[in-house]
Design an enzyme around this catalytic site. Structure first.
Site, mmCIF file in Angstrom:
data_model
loop_
_atom_site.group_PDB
_atom_site.id
_atom_site.type_symbol
_atom_site.label_atom_id
_atom_site.label_comp_id
_atom_site.label_asym_id
_atom_site.label_seq_id
_atom_site.Cartn_x
_atom_site.Cartn_y
_atom_site.Cartn_z
ATOM 1 N N GLU A 109 0.851 -1.203 0.000
ATOM 2 C CA GLU A 109 0.000 0.000 0.000
ATOM 3 C C GLU A 109 0.881 1.246 0.000
ATOM 4 O OE1 GLU A 109 -1.618 0.641 4.187
ATOM 5 O OE2 GLU A 109 -0.874 -1.423 4.239
ATOM 6 N N LYS A 143 2.791 4.482 1.157
ATOM 7 C CA LYS A 143 3.310 5.013 2.411
ATOM 8 C C LYS A 143 2.963 6.495 2.416
ATOM 9 C CE LYS A 143 7.460 4.958 5.237
ATOM 10 N NZ LYS A 143 7.420 6.324 5.726
ATOM 11 N N ASP A 199 2.932 10.204 3.408
ATOM 12 C CA ASP A 199 3.922 11.072 4.037
ATOM 13 C C ASP A 199 3.211 12.176 4.812
ATOM 14 O OD1 ASP A 199 6.360 11.937 4.742
ATOM 15 O OD2 ASP A 199 6.884 12.822 2.818
ATOM 16 N N TYR A 242 -4.393 2.803 8.568
ATOM 17 C CA TYR A 242 -3.832 1.586 7.993
ATOM 18 C C TYR A 242 -3.431 0.529 9.029
ATOM 19 C CZ TYR A 242 0.059 4.655 9.107
ATOM 20 O OH TYR A 242 0.896 5.525 9.746
ATOM 21 N N LYS A 284 11.348 2.728 -0.265
ATOM 22 C CA LYS A 284 11.389 4.165 -0.552
ATOM 23 C C LYS A 284 11.688 4.416 -2.035
ATOM 24 C CE LYS A 284 11.042 6.476 3.376
ATOM 25 N NZ LYS A 284 11.996 7.428 3.737
ATOM 26 N N CYS A 312 9.244 49.293 -6.865
ATOM 27 C CA CYS A 312 8.351 48.326 -7.507
ATOM 28 C C CYS A 312 8.753 48.201 -8.982
ATOM 29 C CB CYS A 312 6.911 48.805 -7.373
ATOM 30 S SG CYS A 312 5.769 47.850 -8.368
ATOM 31 N N CYS A 337 5.589 49.921 -11.059
ATOM 32 C CA CYS A 337 5.193 51.336 -10.995
ATOM 33 C C CYS A 337 6.307 52.232 -10.445
ATOM 34 C CB CYS A 337 3.931 51.498 -10.150
ATOM 35 S SG CYS A 337 4.235 51.282 -8.390
ATOM 36 N N CYS A 381 5.032 46.748 -2.475
ATOM 37 C CA CYS A 381 4.953 48.014 -3.204
ATOM 38 C C CYS A 381 4.023 48.917 -2.409
ATOM 39 C CB CYS A 381 4.391 47.745 -4.598
ATOM 40 S SG CYS A 381 3.775 49.228 -5.401
ATOM 41 N N CYS A 432 -0.850 50.958 -7.812
ATOM 42 C CA CYS A 432 0.099 50.267 -8.686
ATOM 43 C C CYS A 432 -0.632 49.423 -9.731
ATOM 44 C CB CYS A 432 1.007 49.381 -7.830
ATOM 45 S SG CYS A 432 2.001 48.213 -8.777
HETATM 46 S S1 IVH Z 1 2.275 0.494 8.982
HETATM 47 C C1 IVH Z 1 4.753 -0.544 13.152
HETATM 48 N N1 IVH Z 1 1.412 1.640 6.811
HETATM 49 O O1 IVH Z 1 5.513 5.462 8.112
HETATM 50 C C2 IVH Z 1 4.536 0.490 12.153
HETATM 51 N N2 IVH Z 1 2.854 2.888 8.216
HETATM 52 O O2 IVH Z 1 8.384 5.326 8.364
HETATM 53 C C3 IVH Z 1 3.474 0.033 11.205
HETATM 54 N N3 IVH Z 1 3.260 5.192 7.418
HETATM 55 O O3 IVH Z 1 5.539 4.724 11.533
HETATM 56 C C4 IVH Z 1 3.175 1.116 10.293
HETATM 57 N N4 IVH Z 1 2.015 5.057 5.623
HETATM 58 O O4 IVH Z 1 3.816 6.499 10.606
HETATM 59 C C5 IVH Z 1 2.166 1.778 7.901
HETATM 60 N N5 IVH Z 1 0.506 2.544 4.870
HETATM 61 C C6 IVH Z 1 1.274 2.672 5.949
HETATM 62 C C7 IVH Z 1 1.954 3.861 6.242
HETATM 63 C C8 IVH Z 1 2.747 3.947 7.387
HETATM 64 C C9 IVH Z 1 2.794 5.838 6.345
HETATM 65 C C10 IVH Z 1 4.188 5.784 8.411
HETATM 66 C C11 IVH Z 1 3.965 5.336 9.835
HETATM 67 C C12 IVH Z 1 5.234 4.633 10.186
HETATM 68 C C13 IVH Z 1 6.206 5.347 9.312
HETATM 69 C C14 IVH Z 1 7.493 4.591 9.159
#
Ligand code: IVH
Length: 683
Positions: free
Chosen positions: A124, A126, A128, A236, A328, A422, A425, A440, A445
């Site tokens: 799935e 990740k 951010d 998640y 990553k 500016c 103007c 400005c 202007c």
């Molecule tokens: S599962 C035991 N699923 O990424 C930790 N984490 O870099 C299980 N994160 O601590 C986490 N998307 O805060 C999981 N789909 C996802 C995630 C996810 C973002 C974060 C989470 C984790 C951190 C690790």
């Protein structure tokens, strides 16, 4: 300094310590009169003025902020830093991988630890954002905490409750007895872009990326600010989980995602399943192709063993579980050359330096320009014209210069200096204390006028077809147009002189300008450039106040009482209507015959026919559905929704934890409905 000044704490010359002390004491005194004795001695406006003075003083001298200052109170309770709460199960982190080889090693390790077993996996995005743990007891949200050090985090329940997609009560019948659900709070990429553009315009420092913006927002002490920023979330995983009596734990992550969905908790928009390393890599690659289309930023994929019974047997290291790993993606950056820095002038006069880059392809499109925000940002990065730089897209959308490759300097690179005049103007520019932006100083202007007029005419505001950048800039350049009111006195003879304007386009443009006079009030409000007021707030203001005249006289407190309007917004709107230049512009627009709300043509939320016709509602407390949804239900049944309780209120719809509005309604004898009563009325 003479002695009189010393004893006049409000006098601007009194030491700030003394002034803040005095203001705090006065505000506390009036709070007590208002809340405890119900005998206010000063008007709301006078109270607001005191409060604002203290706020201004504290902004200028942050060292004077005390934890018990009225400005640090939320809902009447003093709030210091956030309380710390222990997670029921520690929040761990994930190990990272960067290659197909490392993924294969991860899968092999799982097989080694559980020999001979099938180990299905899920893949799935990740997300951010900022990790969050929500605690639901018998389906009710009772607590929310950030990760902190993994063992204990900040208690941010009030802020989390402002997030529309997070249910206060789990949907469906089988809510677990206890669930500590984990996920990520994020700022949608589009919202991030909008907030940063607004912050640039207001001369405030911008957020580097959506994650920082989300983290900064969750740390706000005022939940109204959090609500304005429109955070979102994805869930998640879980920590503690006790199913309802007669129910059992889900057997797989796949089933768990289904449960979350049924409870109304948002889950990742896509996930994949796989049985071996090759399938995992295929899913990672597919996610890599589509991830930029999500509203959140993703920097990777998370691979988990799907069967929950295998999790405990796989166990974890001190830092991370063995049953999951992150992959990553390479951050997408590109190297290019900074050819020059141009300066743009915005609607409110802010000068923004813009990097002119040698075009380069990155993250799906070509970048040739990137905002550099302000002079300080350029100095911080030590950016010089002619430098080789790395660029990326912040939040996947906004082109940004991330760093200078100083090692590639040849010596011919030039330091950039912000102009002192500016560029449009030639008026001198100024810099307000505490602001990073340079502005400005000329309200007339041409660049500012042009931007304001274009914004006024744009599709999301007054929607005047044919009035784009090319026409507006010509009209301003030849002196035919100075502000938006001038649009309404343009003649065919004047327009026909412009380049590329035939008689048909002139006719169409004049018709579009004339038709715009009847646009609903919210469009006018959205187009005027009131600070913080975009389309959504404009709609809310139009629906709550009905006319410009009523909005103009609204106090900060009345504005704050409106759903979704926090104090910062309220103060800005109130202040905008007190600017003489604004008032004179409004008079010109009124004289030109624009709809100020009185004509209510296509409706500022006109009352539909229905069982609630003629009733006025106020919504308070926490409901199981988003408030806006409840408000829509009321409106679509013919009722009106207002932000504050008064003698005119017919019903108060009171959710859980209702506070002062409930008290006021009780005092005034307003009929109070629970959510259950309400649901019965609308079926
Ligand atoms: S599962 C035991 N699923 O990424 C930790 N984490 O870099 C299980 N994160 O601590 C986490 N998307 O805060 C999981 N789909 C996802 C995630 C996810 C973002 C974060 C989470 C984790 C951190 C690790």
């Amino acid at each position: 300094m003479n002695t009189a000044d010393l004893f006049a704490p409000h006098a601007p010359s009194a030491p700030p310590e003394l002034r803040s002390l005095e203001l705090r004491a006065q505000i506390s005194h009036h709070d007590s009169l208002y809340y405890e004795q119900a005998k206010p001695e000063i008007s709301d406006q006078e109270y607001d003025a005191l409060y604002r003075k203290l706020g201004d003083l504290e902004r200028a001298h942050p060292e004077l902020i005390t934890t018990d200052s009225p400005t640090q109170k939320v809902g009447g309770r003093p709030q210091g830093a956030f309380a710390q709460v222990r997670h029921l199960v520690p929040m761990q982190s994930l190990d990272n991988t960067y290659s197909a080889k490392e993924i294969a090693e991860f899968v092999e390790r799982l097989q080694r630890l559980l020999p001979g077993e099938e180990i299905p996996m899920t893949i799935e995005p990740k997300v951010d954002g900022v990790a969050i743990a929500l605690l639901y007891e018998r389906g009710h949200l009772v607590r929310a905490a950030t990760r902190g050090d993994g063992t204990a985090g900040d208690e941010v329940t009030r802020n989390i409750r402002t997030i529309g997609v997070i249910p206060a009560k789990l949907h469906g019948k089988m809510a677990p007895d206890l669930l500590e659900v984990r996920g990520e709070v994020y700022l949608p990429k589009e919202t991030f872009a909008r907030i940063n553009a607004e912050r640039d315009e207001q001369g405030l420092p911008t957020f580097a990326n959506p994650r920082n913006a989300a983290a900064g927002t969750l740390k706000q002490l005022d939940p109204n600010i959090v609500a304005e920023r429109k955070l979102s979330a994805v869930f998640y995983g879980f920590g503690a989980f006790e199913p309802a009596t007669g129910d059992v734990l889900p057997e797989s992550m796949e089933k768990f995602f289904g449960l979350l969905n049924g409870w109304g908790l948002p889950v990742n928009p896509r996930h994949w399943t796989a049985c071996d390393a090759a399938e995992v890599m295929a899913a990672i690659r597919e996610l890599g192709e589509i991830r930029r289309g999500f509203s959140f930023e993703t920097d990777g994929a998370v691979i988990k063993a799907d069967l929950i019974s295998q999790h405990s047997r796989l166990g974890s290291t001190s830092k991370a579980p063995r049953w999951a790993i992150a992959y990553k993606y390479e951050p997408e950056q590109a190297k290019t050359r900074l050819l020059g820095i141009t300066v743009q002038v915005g609607r409110s006069g802010v000068l923004t330096p813009v990097a002119e880059l040698e075009p380069v392809f990155v993250a799906g499109s070509t970048i040739s320009r990137a905002t550099l925000h302000n002079e300080e940002e350029i100095a911080r990065k030590d950016l010089r014209i002619g430098d080789w730089v790395m660029v990326e897209k912040a939040g996947d959308v906004i082109p940004a210069v991330v760093k200078v490759l100083t090692e590639e300097r040849e010596g011919s690179e030039k330091v950039f200096l912000m102009p002192t005049q500016c560029p449009v103007c030639n008026a001198p520019v100024t810099r307000t204390d505490g602001e990073v932006a340079v502005r400005c100083t000329n309200p007339g202007c041409a660049a500012q006028a042009m931007k304001r007029i274009e914004y006024f005419a744009s599709r999301s505001s007054m929607d005047i077809a044919g009035l784009g950048e090319a026409v507006v800039s010509q009209l301003v350049d030849v002196g035919l147009l100075h502000d938006v009111s001038g649009l309404y006195s343009l003649s065919a003879d004047q327009l026909i002189q412009l380049e590329r304007m035939g008689s048909k386009s002139v006719e169409n443009l004049l018709a579009a300008v004339a038709a715009s006079k009847d646009q609903p009030l919210w469009r006018l409000l959205a187009g005027l450039g009131i600070p913080h007021v975009g389309v959504t707030v404009a709609r809310t203001l139009a629906a709550s106040f009905g006319t410009i005249d009523r909005l103009e006289v609204a106090s900060v407190e009345e504005l704050c009482a409106v759903e979704e309007i926090g104090e910062i917004m309220a103060t800005a709107i109130h202040g905008w209507f007190r600017n003489p230049a604004v008032l004179s512009l409004l008079e010109k627009l009124r004289a030109a015959g624009l709809n100020f709300g009185e004509r209510d043509p296509k409706g500022n939320a006109p009352a539909a026919d229905g069982p609630f016709k003629g009733t006025t509602w106020v919504i308070t407390g926490i409901l199981s559905i988003p408030r806006e949804e409840a408000a829509d239900l009321i409106r679509s049944n013919g009722g009106k929704v207002s932000g504050s309780v008064s003698a005119k209120t017919t019903y108060l719809l009171a959710g859980e934890e209702a506070g002062s509005k409930l008290e006021k309604a009780q005092k005034l004898g307003v009929k109070i409905l629970t959510e259950e009563d309400f649901q019965k009325l609308i079926v």
